[in-house]
Structure formats: C-alpha cells, structure tokens
Enzyme design. Structure first.
Site, short mmCIF file in Angstrom:
data_model
loop_
_atom_site.label_atom_id
_atom_site.label_comp_id
_atom_site.label_asym_id
_atom_site.label_seq_id
_atom_site.Cartn_x
_atom_site.Cartn_y
_atom_site.Cartn_z
N CYS A 100 0.87 -1.18 0.00
CA CYS A 100 0.00 0.00 0.00
C CYS A 100 0.90 1.23 0.00
O CYS A 100 1.67 1.43 0.92
CB CYS A 100 -0.90 -0.02 1.23
SG CYS A 100 -1.69 1.56 1.57
N CYS A 104 -2.99 7.55 -1.97
CA CYS A 104 -4.31 7.63 -2.63
C CYS A 104 -5.40 8.18 -1.73
O CYS A 104 -6.36 8.78 -2.22
CB CYS A 104 -4.75 6.26 -3.13
SG CYS A 104 -3.44 5.15 -3.55
N THR A 191 -4.19 4.87 7.33
CA THR A 191 -3.12 4.60 6.37
C THR A 191 -2.27 5.84 6.12
O THR A 191 -2.81 6.93 5.91
CB THR A 191 -3.76 4.14 5.03
OG1 THR A 191 -4.41 2.91 5.25
CG2 THR A 191 -2.73 4.00 3.93
N GLU A 258 -0.10 1.87 9.13
CA GLU A 258 -1.34 2.35 9.73
C GLU A 258 -1.07 2.83 11.15
O GLU A 258 -0.16 2.32 11.80
CB GLU A 258 -2.42 1.26 9.78
CG GLU A 258 -3.27 1.16 8.52
CD GLU A 258 -2.59 0.44 7.38
OE1 GLU A 258 -1.72 -0.42 7.66
OE2 GLU A 258 -2.91 0.73 6.21
N HIS A 293 -12.40 5.62 -3.16
CA HIS A 293 -11.40 4.69 -2.62
C HIS A 293 -11.73 3.24 -3.01
O HIS A 293 -10.83 2.41 -3.12
CB HIS A 293 -11.25 4.85 -1.11
CG HIS A 293 -9.86 4.51 -0.65
ND1 HIS A 293 -8.74 5.09 -1.19
CD2 HIS A 293 -9.39 3.61 0.24
CE1 HIS A 293 -7.66 4.56 -0.64
NE2 HIS A 293 -8.02 3.67 0.23
N TYR A 297 -9.11 0.55 -5.24
CA TYR A 297 -8.73 -0.84 -4.99
C TYR A 297 -8.74 -1.68 -6.26
O TYR A 297 -8.10 -2.74 -6.31
CB TYR A 297 -9.66 -1.46 -3.93
CG TYR A 297 -9.25 -1.14 -2.50
CD1 TYR A 297 -8.79 0.13 -2.16
CD2 TYR A 297 -9.32 -2.09 -1.50
CE1 TYR A 297 -8.40 0.43 -0.87
CE2 TYR A 297 -8.94 -1.81 -0.20
CZ TYR A 297 -8.49 -0.55 0.12
OH TYR A 297 -8.12 -0.26 1.40
N CYS A 300 -4.77 -0.56 -7.16
CA CYS A 300 -3.62 -0.90 -6.30
C CYS A 300 -3.55 -2.40 -6.01
O CYS A 300 -2.49 -3.01 -6.11
CB CYS A 300 -3.64 -0.09 -5.02
SG CYS A 300 -4.84 -0.63 -3.77
N GLU A 456 -6.61 -5.56 4.42
CA GLU A 456 -7.02 -4.26 3.86
C GLU A 456 -8.00 -4.46 2.70
O GLU A 456 -8.89 -3.64 2.50
CB GLU A 456 -5.80 -3.47 3.43
CG GLU A 456 -6.14 -2.01 3.17
CD GLU A 456 -4.92 -1.19 2.81
OE1 GLU A 456 -4.16 -1.63 1.94
OE2 GLU A 456 -4.74 -0.11 3.39
#
Ligand code: SF4
Ligand code: FE
Length: 491
Positions: A100, A104, A191, A258, A293, A297, A300, A456
C-alpha cells in the site's frame, strides 16, 4: 516549487515535528526507523515514478486549478480518462512496491471534498469551496502528501456520535472561536498518517441535527500542536529489526503503514475548515470518498496481485513444476480473478460523471461492486499462491541458518551447508533465490504485507457490508421489476 524527488520527499519529512509513538515510547528518528522506513520508501515511489519520463503521462498531469504540471496524486479528475489513468497509475505503483503506497487516500479526499464543498456553499453561502481550492493549490504547488482521514473509533456502533458515552469516539468540535475551531477525537487504522505532510479529516457516517458538532471536515498539518500517532503493528513486523534478516522479511524495501491518529484539542484556523455543522452533507462526503477509494482498490490491489502471481509462477519454476497442467491452470485462475478486479476499476471510471463542481466522479454502483469483489478475490489468489508455493514458505529455517558457519555434520558440514543442500532448488536456480521467493510469498500471504493485500482488501475503504448497503441503494430493484413486468405482461 516543481515536483519533489523521492529524496526531497524523504528529507521533507525530517523537517516536521511529527509525534510518533511505538512500543510505548516516543520515536525520535522515525524516518530511519527500520519498521517505519519501508512505508516511507513506498510513498517515495509516488515521487520517483513521477520523475521518470516513461511514466510521465500516468504520473503527472496539468492542474485544473493552475495549469501547472503536478503529480496525479494531487489532481482533481477532469474526465473519465483521468479516472481510468488514476487506476492505471495505482496498478503501476502496486507492481513496483507490492504494498500500500498510501498516497491515494489524500487524492480521494481531494476529489470528494472538492465536489461536496461546492454543494454546501451553493446551499448555505459558506466559503468552504474557496478554502479548499486555496488549500489544494498549496498542496499541488508544493507536491505534498496529504492523508485522507475518515475512520473514527465509533465506540458503541448502535449509537450516533452525539449519543456516545465518550464524545471523543467521533472527531468533534469542542470550541468555536472567531478565528477557528478546536477539535478532539481520533481516527483509527489510518493509512499513511505518519508519512504525510498534511491531513484532511472527514466524517465517517451520515449524521443528524444532534450530531452537528461532529459534522466537521478540515485540513491540518501532520505536526499540528495536539496531534500525535501511535503506530500500528503488523504480523512479523519485528523481523525488520533483526540483523541479517532482509530475506526473512520478504519485502524489505516497501511496506504499508497504519496508525491511531489522536487529535487532542487541535486548533484549526477558519481557512482550513471545509464543513462545520452542515450535518446533512456528512453523508455526501462519506459516500463520495468511499466511492473513490473503492475504485482505487481496482488499481492498487491488482498491481500487488500481479506481483503475487509472478512470485507464485517463480516458485513453481524453481520447484521444477511450471509445466504441470494443474499449476498452469491455477496461474490462469489467479490471472482471471486479478484482471476481473481491474475490469471493475476501469468500468466504474469509464462510467464516471461530472459533478456540479466540475471534477469527475466514478459510477458509485460499479465502484462498490469493484470493492466487494476485492473483499474476496485476493483471498482466493493468495490461497492459490500458497497452494503452488508449498509448505516451505512457512517452514524454512532463518537466513542466519543459511549463512551459519557452525559445524553440525560428521564430515564438518556447517548449518549453512546443510540448509543449502536440503533446500536446493532445481538445477540452475540458487537456493537463495528460492529462499527469497518463498519468504516473499510468506510476507504477502500472512506476514506484514498481508495487512495490505488481505485484511485491507476486506476492511479498507469500508467493510463488505458497507458496499452491500450501497449496492442495495444503487441497484434499482424497482426498475428491474418493471423490466420483468413489461416482458411478462404484468400491468
Ligand atoms: Fe492506495 Fe490501495 Fe493503499 Fe488505499 S489501499 S492508499 S488505494 S495503495
Ligand atoms: Fe486502503
């Protein structure tokens, strides 16, 4: 200021007075801390790739606010092509980091807050949109990393923010002054918090009139007075602290991050406030940020999936089974699942629409379908990767054993020689390369990197049920009933 280099980004973090705690202590030099540094390297990659001419079209873009060249991570999407390029950029970053890369959340916050503040101002004559445009121009011009912070601790889930026994369970205004507000509360599993120069805070749920003081959105610098972070630990994270364990770590270069972010009476000047009591807009920010978001996904996690599939294929090759039809079929299945996620990320982008404020928003139904699939497919991809890799990925001795000179054999063999003898791969492949790919898969499937690829995928950008609620809302069951009635001849 022009685009920052990766090194300039890392150096810029040292100038901040960010307060970071880990294992019960304050970490002074957190930039070089072995458990934190891989996550900084990961964000640094968003700067490094923007300097590389071969990725210029994906990584950089002309600002809609200033016309200047900016990093796409600070961009307001101007078209469906921009939305698709965002997903492609995220896939590229996933391929380059297998982690990650954190930047973003800020990009998704920019686009959600930009369009929502426009609509709040339209209704109330407030100046949140101007505040936000000024802030984003500053971010773009200085190529900053900004964290988008949404998830409050939430306390008793059956109660609204104003009904909680402890009002800090949701970020809220504790004092209103002529020049700004004072806020308290926290954001959980945030994050990229420590690595960011600034944060944008947003509400995490729809709110009612009684929750006015909790309906608040604002920007603040990461080292603001009263703000601090407690670092979240990951499975096997202390391997990063061991000596001679870079192979055992799996992905020693990159990682995610995180933290619990605490706001303890932080003062926010008026110019950085984007929502302050207009409670009916809290839900709009949440829905839009979550939508962006959930689209993310589809980029990413696909990029990370590419690396997992590649690692599984290498493991098969090193074991000498890559020609087995069962292995080939598993790799096909993994590819099919991964590309299905990419299809979802591209589809919700291609079906995007222009907001009232002028930036582009994804198709919300398709973005939620995208993320719902992400809660499942990476788990199956990881299952197949473990299947192909074999048990060695979790039973192999340590790197120190492979390097050990301690004599154990009756002919004077060392531990290192014994390990290298019995864990040898097929001819032409070094034992070390086999070791590396097994440890990498362990890291991705159940080590520190599994935070980013597995859990995640389940809970990031909202847990599966959150998407199902949106799918129910956007799915137009009434319209579908009408299709059936028309064809079946039901009046
Ligand atoms: Fe970006 Fe993916 Fe990390 Fe979210 S989970 S910040 S989209 S890399
Ligand atoms: Fe995430």
């Amino acid at each position: 200021m022009a685009l920052m280099t990766a090194q300039e980004y890392i150096e810029s973090l040292r100038k901040l007075n960010t307060r970071v705690y880990m294992f019960g202590e304050k970490i002074e030099n957190w930039v070089d801390h072995p458990m934190i540094r891989p996550s900084i390297n990961c964000v640094a990659m968003t700067y490094a790739l923007a300097q590389d001419p071969q990725y210029a079209d994906l990584m950089t873009v002309k600002s809609s606010l200033t016309g200047r060249t900016i990093n796409r991570f600070t961009h307001l999407h101007q078209s469906t092509e921009d939305l698709m390029n965002k997903v492609k950029m995220q896939r590229l970053l996933g391929q380059k980091t297998a982690s990650c890369f954190q930047r973003c959340v800020g990009m998704d916050a920019f686009n959600a807050v930009f369009s929502t503040t426009y609509e709040i101002d339209e209704k109330y004559g407030t100046h949140y949109h101007e505040n936000f445009k000024k802030f984003l121009t500053f971010v773009q011009d200085n190529d900053l990393t900004v964290d988008g912070a949404m998830t409050d601790p939430k306390g008793d889930r059956s109660k609204a923010p104003s009904q909680q026994a402890d009002p800090d369970m949701y970020v809220h205004v504790v004092e209103r002054r002529p020049d700004g507000i004072v806020v308290c509360g926290a954001k959980c599993h945030q994050t990229g918090s420590i690595n960011s120069h600034w944060h944008i805070f947003m509400p995490t749920i729809s709110m009612g009139e009684a929750d006015k003081d909790w309906a608040v959105s604002f920007a603040c610098p990461t080292d603001a007075e009263g703000m601090y972070m407690i670092y979240g630990r990951q499975s096997c994270d202390t391997r990063k602290l061991e000596e001679d364990a870079s192979i055992d770590v799996g992905n020693a270069k990159f990682g995610g991050q995180e933290a619990l972010v605490v706001l303890d009476h932080v003062f926010i000047p008026n110019e950085y406030i984007f929502l302050n009591g207009e409670y009916e807009f809290a839900g709009m920010i949440v829905e839009r940020f979550a939508g962006y978001h959930r689209q993310s996904y589809g980029g990413c996690k696909v990029g990370v999936g590419d690396v997992v599939i590649g690692a599984a294929a290498l493991a098969a090759e090193y074991n000498g089974v890559e020609k087995a039809s069962a292995v080939k079929d598993k790799l096909i299945e993994m590819t099919h699942l991964n590309e299905t996620l990419f299809c979802c990320g591209i589809a919700c982008s291609a079906q995007g629409v222009k907001t009232k404020a002028g930036n582009y928003q994804i198709d919300l139904l398709l973005a939620n379908v995208c993320k719902q699939n992400v809660t499942r497919f990476p788990y199956e991809i990881v299952r197949l990767a473990e299947d192909i890799a074999g048990g060695l990925m979790v039973t192999m001795p340590s790197q120190k054993d492979f390097n050990s000179d301690t004599v154990v054999g009756c002919n004077g063999e060392t531990i290192g020689e014994i390990c290298n003898k019995f864990f040898a791969a097929r001819e032409g492949v070094s034992t070390e390369d086999r070791q590396r790919i097994m440890r990498f898969l362990e890291n991705m499937c159940l080590g520190a990197a599994a935070v980013g690829y597995r859990t995640e995928s389940m809970h990031g950008a909202g847990s599966p049920q959150a998407q199902r609620i949106m799918i129910a809302r956007q799915g137009n069951i009434q319209g579908k009933k009408q299709f059936a009635k028309d064809i079946a001849g039901i009046k």
